[in-house]
Design an enzyme around this catalytic site. Sequence first.
Site, PDB file in Angstrom:
ATOM      1  N   LYS A  14       0.828  -1.214   0.000  1.00 29.32           N
ATOM      2  CA  LYS A  14       0.000   0.000   0.000  1.00 29.32           C
ATOM      3  C   LYS A  14       0.860   1.262   0.000  1.00 29.32           C
ATOM      4  CE  LYS A  14      -2.161  -1.025   3.865  1.00 29.32           C
ATOM      5  NZ  LYS A  14      -1.589  -2.320   4.288  1.00 29.32           N
ATOM      6  N   ARG A  89      -9.274   0.815   9.245  1.00 28.32           N
ATOM      7  CA  ARG A  89      -8.865  -0.544   9.567  1.00 28.32           C
ATOM      8  C   ARG A  89      -9.914  -1.284  10.384  1.00 28.32           C
ATOM      9  NH1 ARG A  89      -3.024   0.143   9.139  1.00 28.32           N
ATOM     10  NH2 ARG A  89      -1.896  -1.782   9.523  1.00 28.32           N
ATOM     11  N   ARG A 128      11.559  -6.689   4.711  1.00 26.95           N
ATOM     12  CA  ARG A 128      11.492  -5.246   4.972  1.00 26.95           C
ATOM     13  C   ARG A 128      12.095  -4.928   6.341  1.00 26.95           C
ATOM     14  NH1 ARG A 128       5.612  -2.469   4.686  1.00 26.95           N
ATOM     15  NH2 ARG A 128       5.427  -2.908   6.897  1.00 26.95           N
ATOM     16  N   ARG A 134      11.774  -0.926  11.511  1.00 27.81           N
ATOM     17  CA  ARG A 134      10.491  -1.023  12.211  1.00 27.81           C
ATOM     18  C   ARG A 134      10.491  -2.256  13.096  1.00 27.81           C
ATOM     19  NH1 ARG A 134       5.349  -0.126   8.354  1.00 27.81           N
ATOM     20  NH2 ARG A 134       4.492  -1.404  10.027  1.00 27.81           N
ATOM     21  N   ARG A 146      -0.128  -9.260  13.521  1.00 27.16           N
ATOM     22  CA  ARG A 146      -0.679  -8.201  12.654  1.00 27.16           C
ATOM     23  C   ARG A 146      -1.590  -8.786  11.583  1.00 27.16           C
ATOM     24  NH1 ARG A 146       4.771  -5.878  11.035  1.00 27.16           N
ATOM     25  NH2 ARG A 146       3.691  -4.599   9.506  1.00 27.16           N
TER      26      ARG A 146
END
Length: 190
Positions: A14, A89, A128, A134, A146
């Site tokens: 996204k 969300r 990532r 992160r 998640r």
Amino acid sequence: MLNLVLFGPPGAGKGTQSQKLIEKHGLIHLSTGDLLRGEISQGTALGLEAKKLMDEGKLVPDEVVIGMISHKLDANKDAKGFIFDGFPRTVAQAEALDRLLETKNAPILGMVALEVTDDELEQRLLLRGKDSGRPDDANPEVIRKRIKEYNDKTAPVAGFYKNQHKFKSINGIGSIHEIFDAINHVVSNY
Ligand code: ADP
């Protein structure tokens, strides 16, 4: 106004596609994840509270993210449109967004969902995590949490937009360019 919701699980792409869409269409990118990380790096009370939940892979409370979005909509009154990334969300967030946009007479034109399998997501997020810095991308357990939060609380948001005949899904596996073309094909019909 070109108001678009980019939808999909964590790691669906996204953020990458939002970046390309804002360049092409001159839109404002509203990512609640980025806004929350901004609060964390500034060390605000909101950021401190959100960080605990984010590090565990849990959603932050609806009223927190709705407040941030409301503030950004007010701060960008002359925008040509917004790309909502990572928001709404939950169904409650989607209802709140409709109410906020109603006051501006600028509804969501559509939701574009990026479809990616859970296995592919887990691999992308771990990759990532190697350089994103992160914490929520570095730990397989948090990644799975998640994805579970997404399946439990976020996936129903698709139904909300399906009911309004605003939902389109596209294949989120392929080159960045191919996926961008597919999104633009949908957007050109708005
Ligand atoms: P990703 O989609 O890759 O997981 P985001 O940057 O969108 O990443 O979100 C990171 C985290 O921020 C989420 O796991 C959640 O804790 C929090 N968050 C972001 N947006 C929302 C939202 N709209 N509602 C609740 N929590 C959110």
